[in-house]
Design a protein around this motif. Sequence first.
Motif, PDB file in Angstrom:
ATOM      1  N   ALA A  38       0.831  -1.214   0.000  1.00 45.85           N
ATOM      2  CA  ALA A  38       0.000   0.000   0.000  1.00 45.85           C
ATOM      3  C   ALA A  38       0.861   1.258   0.000  1.00 45.85           C
ATOM      4  O   ALA A  38       0.570   2.223  -0.717  1.00 45.85           O
ATOM      5  CB  ALA A  38      -0.934  -0.005   1.209  1.00 45.85           C
ATOM      6  N   LYS A  39       1.938   1.242   0.764  1.00 41.27           N
ATOM      7  CA  LYS A  39       2.825   2.405   0.830  1.00 41.27           C
ATOM      8  C   LYS A  39       3.554   2.601  -0.499  1.00 41.27           C
ATOM      9  O   LYS A  39       3.684   3.722  -0.994  1.00 41.27           O
ATOM     10  CB  LYS A  39       3.823   2.239   1.973  1.00 41.27           C
ATOM     11  N   LEU A  40       4.041   1.507  -1.081  1.00 41.24           N
ATOM     12  CA  LEU A  40       4.697   1.585  -2.381  1.00 41.24           C
ATOM     13  C   LEU A  40       3.737   2.105  -3.444  1.00 41.24           C
ATOM     14  O   LEU A  40       4.113   2.944  -4.274  1.00 41.24           O
ATOM     15  CB  LEU A  40       5.249   0.215  -2.791  1.00 41.24           C
ATOM     16  N   ALA A  41       2.510   1.607  -3.418  1.00 43.47           N
ATOM     17  CA  ALA A  41       1.507   2.057  -4.389  1.00 43.47           C
ATOM     18  C   ALA A  41       1.291   3.563  -4.271  1.00 43.47           C
ATOM     19  O   ALA A  41       1.237   4.277  -5.276  1.00 43.47           O
ATOM     20  CB  ALA A  41       0.196   1.296  -4.188  1.00 43.47           C
ATOM     21  N   HIS A  42       1.175   4.036  -3.045  1.00 39.98           N
ATOM     22  CA  HIS A  42       0.958   5.467  -2.823  1.00 39.98           C
ATOM     23  C   HIS A  42       2.161   6.283  -3.295  1.00 39.98           C
ATOM     24  O   HIS A  42       2.011   7.265  -4.023  1.00 39.98           O
ATOM     25  CB  HIS A  42       0.673   5.739  -1.344  1.00 39.98           C
ATOM     26  N   LEU A  44       4.551   5.530  -5.404  1.00 39.89           N
ATOM     27  CA  LEU A  44       4.837   5.408  -6.835  1.00 39.89           C
ATOM     28  C   LEU A  44       3.639   5.753  -7.714  1.00 39.89           C
ATOM     29  O   LEU A  44       3.717   5.656  -8.934  1.00 39.89           O
ATOM     30  CB  LEU A  44       5.339   3.993  -7.148  1.00 39.89           C
ATOM     31  N   GLU A  45       2.539   6.137  -7.065  1.00 39.54           N
ATOM     32  CA  GLU A  45       1.304   6.499  -7.775  1.00 39.54           C
ATOM     33  C   GLU A  45       0.833   5.376  -8.700  1.00 39.54           C
ATOM     34  O   GLU A  45       0.574   5.566  -9.881  1.00 39.54           O
ATOM     35  CB  GLU A  45       1.478   7.812  -8.540  1.00 39.54           C
ATOM     36  N   LEU A  46       0.731   4.189  -8.107  1.00 36.17           N
ATOM     37  CA  LEU A  46       0.263   2.998  -8.811  1.00 36.17           C
ATOM     38  C   LEU A  46      -0.882   2.392  -8.016  1.00 36.17           C
ATOM     39  O   LEU A  46      -1.093   2.729  -6.856  1.00 36.17           O
ATOM     40  CB  LEU A  46       1.401   1.968  -8.916  1.00 36.17           C
ATOM     41  N   THR A  47      -1.589   1.455  -8.629  1.00 39.60           N
ATOM     42  CA  THR A  47      -2.616   0.740  -7.872  1.00 39.60           C
ATOM     43  C   THR A  47      -1.945  -0.318  -7.015  1.00 39.60           C
ATOM     44  O   THR A  47      -0.857  -0.816  -7.345  1.00 39.60           O
ATOM     45  CB  THR A  47      -3.642   0.067  -8.798  1.00 39.60           C
ATOM     46  N   ARG A  48      -2.599  -0.656  -5.936  1.00 42.81           N
ATOM     47  CA  ARG A  48      -2.036  -1.681  -5.057  1.00 42.81           C
ATOM     48  C   ARG A  48      -1.963  -3.030  -5.781  1.00 42.81           C
ATOM     49  O   ARG A  48      -1.015  -3.789  -5.602  1.00 42.81           O
ATOM     50  CB  ARG A  48      -2.870  -1.791  -3.789  1.00 42.81           C
ATOM     51  N   THR A  49      -2.967  -3.313  -6.604  1.00 45.86           N
ATOM     52  CA  THR A  49      -2.968  -4.558  -7.371  1.00 45.86           C
ATOM     53  C   THR A  49      -1.758  -4.617  -8.296  1.00 45.86           C
ATOM     54  O   THR A  49      -1.079  -5.649  -8.388  1.00 45.86           O
ATOM     55  CB  THR A  49      -4.268  -4.694  -8.186  1.00 45.86           C
ATOM     56  N   ASN A  53       1.254  -7.347  -8.028  1.00 49.94           N
ATOM     57  CA  ASN A  53       1.620  -8.222  -9.144  1.00 49.94           C
ATOM     58  C   ASN A  53       3.118  -8.128  -9.446  1.00 49.94           C
ATOM     59  O   ASN A  53       3.779  -9.151  -9.681  1.00 49.94           O
ATOM     60  CB  ASN A  53       0.808  -7.878 -10.389  1.00 49.94           C
ATOM     61  N   HIS A  54       3.647  -6.922  -9.430  1.00 47.50           N
ATOM     62  CA  HIS A  54       5.072  -6.755  -9.698  1.00 47.50           C
ATOM     63  C   HIS A  54       5.920  -7.320  -8.559  1.00 47.50           C
ATOM     64  O   HIS A  54       6.978  -7.906  -8.802  1.00 47.50           O
ATOM     65  CB  HIS A  54       5.410  -5.286  -9.953  1.00 47.50           C
ATOM     66  N   LEU A  55       5.463  -7.158  -7.332  1.00 47.84           N
ATOM     67  CA  LEU A  55       6.191  -7.746  -6.197  1.00 47.84           C
ATOM     68  C   LEU A  55       6.196  -9.271  -6.290  1.00 47.84           C
ATOM     69  O   LEU A  55       7.192  -9.914  -5.968  1.00 47.84           O
ATOM     70  CB  LEU A  55       5.582  -7.286  -4.872  1.00 47.84           C
ATOM     71  N   ALA A  56       5.099  -9.843  -6.760  1.00 45.71           N
ATOM     72  CA  ALA A  56       5.044 -11.302  -6.944  1.00 45.71           C
ATOM     73  C   ALA A  56       6.073 -11.740  -7.984  1.00 45.71           C
ATOM     74  O   ALA A  56       6.754 -12.760  -7.814  1.00 45.71           O
ATOM     75  CB  ALA A  56       3.641 -11.731  -7.354  1.00 45.71           C
TER      76      ALA A  56
END
Length: 118
Positions: A38-42, A44-49, A53-56
């Motif tokens: 959630a923090k990375l998404a915020h 980097l201005e990306l969706t959490r999904t 997916n990229h972390l996976a």
Amino acid sequence: MLTIATRVDVMNRLGRAMADPTRSRILLSLLQAPGYPAKLAHELELTRTNVSNHLACLRGCGIVVAGAEGRQTRYEIADPHLTAALAALIDVTLAVDEDAPCMDPTCAVPGCCGPDLA
């Protein structure tokens, strides 16, 4: 013992991990400090999904590891040696410019600087 086949596999996994701009941005963030989806998404201005997916993918490549922290999952670079290697790769890649002098005044790499440079 590593074989050529496993070394090729390692290079392919590393290349796959770094080939995508979003994964590269996530890796750069994780090089600074561990992160949470959630923090990375915020940041980097990306969706959490998208981030998940990229972390996976990065986990599957063996570049990052995940650990449960309560109800959150913390992601970090899999090994401190990998952190150092990625940071060094970034530094070396940034430093490569045929017309620019080496940025490291203590550089001891043969052929990089000094009178033996052809």
